[in-house]
Design an enzyme around this catalytic site. Sequence first.
Site, mmCIF file in Angstrom:
data_model
loop_
_atom_site.group_PDB
_atom_site.id
_atom_site.type_symbol
_atom_site.label_atom_id
_atom_site.label_comp_id
_atom_site.label_asym_id
_atom_site.label_seq_id
_atom_site.Cartn_x
_atom_site.Cartn_y
_atom_site.Cartn_z
ATOM 1 N N HIS A 257 6.288 -8.142 -2.567
ATOM 2 C CA HIS A 257 6.522 -7.296 -3.745
ATOM 3 C C HIS A 257 5.599 -6.099 -3.708
ATOM 4 C CE1 HIS A 257 7.277 -6.107 -7.884
ATOM 5 N NE2 HIS A 257 8.369 -6.847 -7.778
ATOM 6 N N ASP A 308 13.969 -12.850 -6.479
ATOM 7 C CA ASP A 308 15.238 -13.041 -5.776
ATOM 8 C C ASP A 308 15.306 -14.353 -4.992
ATOM 9 O OD1 ASP A 308 16.663 -10.721 -6.492
ATOM 10 O OD2 ASP A 308 15.435 -9.521 -5.131
HETATM 11 C C1 LIG Z 1 14.003 -7.552 -7.509
HETATM 12 C C2 LIG Z 1 13.277 -7.037 -6.350
HETATM 13 O O1 LIG Z 1 13.530 -5.928 -5.971
HETATM 14 S S1 LIG Z 1 12.076 -7.967 -5.667
HETATM 15 C C3 LIG Z 1 12.052 -7.463 -3.951
HETATM 16 C C4 LIG Z 1 13.310 -7.895 -3.266
HETATM 17 N N1 LIG Z 1 13.277 -7.555 -1.839
HETATM 18 C C5 LIG Z 1 13.045 -8.457 -0.885
HETATM 19 O O2 LIG Z 1 12.841 -9.631 -1.130
HETATM 20 C C6 LIG Z 1 13.075 -7.934 0.533
HETATM 21 C C7 LIG Z 1 11.902 -8.450 1.355
HETATM 22 N N2 LIG Z 1 10.665 -7.868 0.906
HETATM 23 C C8 LIG Z 1 10.297 -6.610 1.303
HETATM 24 O O3 LIG Z 1 10.984 -5.931 2.073
HETATM 25 C C9 LIG Z 1 8.999 -6.025 0.759
HETATM 26 O O4 LIG Z 1 8.094 -7.040 0.449
HETATM 27 C C10 LIG Z 1 9.254 -5.140 -0.493
HETATM 28 C C11 LIG Z 1 10.267 -4.056 -0.153
HETATM 29 C C12 LIG Z 1 9.780 -5.967 -1.630
HETATM 30 C C13 LIG Z 1 7.932 -4.509 -0.928
HETATM 31 O O5 LIG Z 1 7.624 -3.633 0.036
HETATM 32 P P1 LIG Z 1 6.278 -2.803 0.256
HETATM 33 O O6 LIG Z 1 5.299 -2.983 -0.797
HETATM 34 O O7 LIG Z 1 6.710 -1.426 0.538
HETATM 35 O O8 LIG Z 1 5.719 -3.481 1.547
HETATM 36 P P2 LIG Z 1 6.166 -3.150 3.037
HETATM 37 O O9 LIG Z 1 7.617 -3.308 3.236
HETATM 38 O O10 LIG Z 1 5.561 -1.823 3.399
HETATM 39 O O11 LIG Z 1 5.406 -4.313 3.789
HETATM 40 C C14 LIG Z 1 3.990 -4.372 3.962
HETATM 41 C C15 LIG Z 1 3.711 -5.364 5.082
HETATM 42 O O12 LIG Z 1 4.101 -6.668 4.670
HETATM 43 C C16 LIG Z 1 5.169 -7.151 5.489
HETATM 44 N N3 LIG Z 1 6.180 -7.738 4.624
HETATM 45 C C17 LIG Z 1 6.426 -7.426 3.347
HETATM 46 N N4 LIG Z 1 7.420 -8.176 2.885
HETATM 47 C C18 LIG Z 1 7.807 -8.969 3.900
HETATM 48 C C19 LIG Z 1 8.801 -9.944 4.047
HETATM 49 N N5 LIG Z 1 9.598 -10.248 3.034
HETATM 50 N N6 LIG Z 1 8.935 -10.552 5.239
HETATM 51 C C20 LIG Z 1 8.126 -10.237 6.264
HETATM 52 N N7 LIG Z 1 7.163 -9.325 6.178
HETATM 53 C C21 LIG Z 1 7.004 -8.688 5.015
HETATM 54 C C22 LIG Z 1 5.727 -5.916 6.185
HETATM 55 O O13 LIG Z 1 6.361 -6.215 7.391
HETATM 56 C C23 LIG Z 1 4.490 -5.076 6.342
HETATM 57 O O14 LIG Z 1 3.755 -5.591 7.429
HETATM 58 P P3 LIG Z 1 2.937 -4.622 8.396
HETATM 59 O O15 LIG Z 1 1.923 -3.940 7.522
HETATM 60 O O16 LIG Z 1 2.359 -5.552 9.393
HETATM 61 O O17 LIG Z 1 3.935 -3.671 8.956
HETATM 62 O O1 LIG Z 2 9.710 -4.127 -9.580
HETATM 63 C C1 LIG Z 2 10.183 -4.080 -8.450
HETATM 64 O O2 LIG Z 2 9.821 -3.286 -7.575
HETATM 65 C C2 LIG Z 2 11.282 -4.993 -8.059
HETATM 66 C C3 LIG Z 2 11.477 -6.138 -9.000
HETATM 67 O O3 LIG Z 2 10.807 -7.143 -8.918
HETATM 68 C C4 LIG Z 2 12.473 -6.002 -10.050
HETATM 69 O O4 LIG Z 2 13.099 -4.942 -10.176
HETATM 70 O O5 LIG Z 2 12.686 -6.972 -10.808
#
Ligand SMILES: CC(=O)SCCNC(=O)CCNC(=O)[C@H](O)C(C)(C)COP(=O)(O)OP(=O)(O)OC[C@H]1O[C@@H](n2cnc3c(N)ncnc32)[C@H](O)[C@@H]1OP(=O)(O)O
Ligand SMILES: O=C([O-])CC(=O)C(=O)O
Length: 371
Positions: A257, A308
């Site tokens: 997150h 999620d």
């Molecule tokens: C309702 C919602 O929107 S909740 C979020 C729903 N989305 C997901 O579940 C998708 C999976 N999760 C992700 O892609 C990310 O955690 C996000 C997009 C939610 C948050 O992203 P950010 O804060 O931008 O983190 P970012 O994607 O830059 O990741 C940072 C590091 O953690 C790692 N990381 C973050 N989430 C994950 C994951 N789910 N699986 C594996 N590695 C992860 C990245 O690979 C990165 O590693 P690195 O620094 O070695 O390259």
């Molecule tokens: O806040 C965020 O970035 C994503 C999330 O958890 C939501 O929208 O519920």
Amino acid sequence: MTSSKGLEGIVATQSAISSIIDDTLTYVGYDIDDLAYNASFEEVVYLLWHKKLPNKEELTQLKKQLADNMSLPQEVLNHFKTYPINEVHPMAALRTAVSLLGLYDKDAEVMSDESNYEKAISLQAKIATLVTAFARIRKGQEPVAPKSELGYAENFLYMLSGKLPEAIEIEAFDKALVLHADHELNASTFTARVCVATLSDMYSGVTAAIGALKGPLHGGANEQVMKMLMEIGSEDKAEAYILEKLANKEKIMGFGHRVYRLGDPRAKHLRDMSKQLTTLSGEEKWYNISLKVEEVFTAEKNLPPNVDFYSASVYHSLGIDHDLFTPIFAVSRISGWIAHILEQYENNRLIRPRAEYNGPGMQKYIPIEER
Ligand SMILES: CC(=O)SCCNC(=O)CCNC(=O)[C@H](O)C(C)(C)COP(=O)(O)OP(=O)(O)OC[C@H]1O[C@@H](n2cnc3c(N)ncnc32)[C@H](O)[C@@H]1OP(=O)(O)O
Ligand SMILES: O=C([O-])CC(=O)C(=O)O
């Protein structure tokens, strides 16, 4: 000028709707745990839109307004029938259908508070009918008309299956709607605010927000989680599956997150619901696989599950098609989008950040014959 990739850590607006401080989520000052245990979705909708909990009369009135506004224009239903129905993702259908609703609202462009509140009720009511009608039409079934005496969650499940749901199903679905209703300045809410800050109309703001929610890094992750659980298939295969994905530098959907560090406070409610509902459905394996994935992934990456992750097995246990998981997120989150759209209109300023240019330096135009 300084830039922050993905706007991480940038405070882009003030808002009195929801807050995340030290991993605690509140809606208008009420802790999400308190609301998850005690409030109905309609109470939360009222809270987000009015910044106070409704009294009995106000709640009854909101429920009636929602029930009275659920029916769709026939033109919108007919439009669904023209889609290449088996190829269309329901989120794409929903995005188009909300935009289409705007065409059939003669007051779509009227900007008064009264008109915007009417649009808010209409959109919140109709989004449930849009999702359920589309889900039925694509299976060759007739849409089911809402029943005015049912609450929002119950009506949704009724319109989806054509059967009155069990009390436990209504309670679980209502709680899931409460948990997804708002979340500060997440990507889809920010999209909605950017859109209406140009003084565009509410249909445009909600349509834009649906487009942003659809992506797998945001709301689209819940469908991808279920896909992953199905691919894993059994608890004993979970460890190897996750380790292979991580070795290939793939992300595991439903974890991580941008804001929470210790954990998403909504996930534990969904974990509990997943345990309860998978036990009831006799398909505990989805809960067990999920638990194993959480154990393996968090040991490797120390990133806890987000909203999620366990919602996938919850919706699956309710018998919901997997590609409807994200539309259901929209059915709840539209309440937050609308609250933010109304807040944006109340104190508007165009949202227009800057970009730090990193392209070539000044160049001289070269006539095409000389290139
Ligand atoms: C309702 C919602 O929107 S909740 C979020 C729903 N989305 C997901 O579940 C998708 C999976 N999760 C992700 O892609 C990310 O955690 C996000 C997009 C939610 C948050 O992203 P950010 O804060 O931008 O983190 P970012 O994607 O830059 O990741 C940072 C590091 O953690 C790692 N990381 C973050 N989430 C994950 C994951 N789910 N699986 C594996 N590695 C992860 C990245 O690979 C990165 O590693 P690195 O620094 O070695 O390259
Ligand atoms: O806040 C965020 O970035 C994503 C999330 O958890 C939501 O929208 O519920």
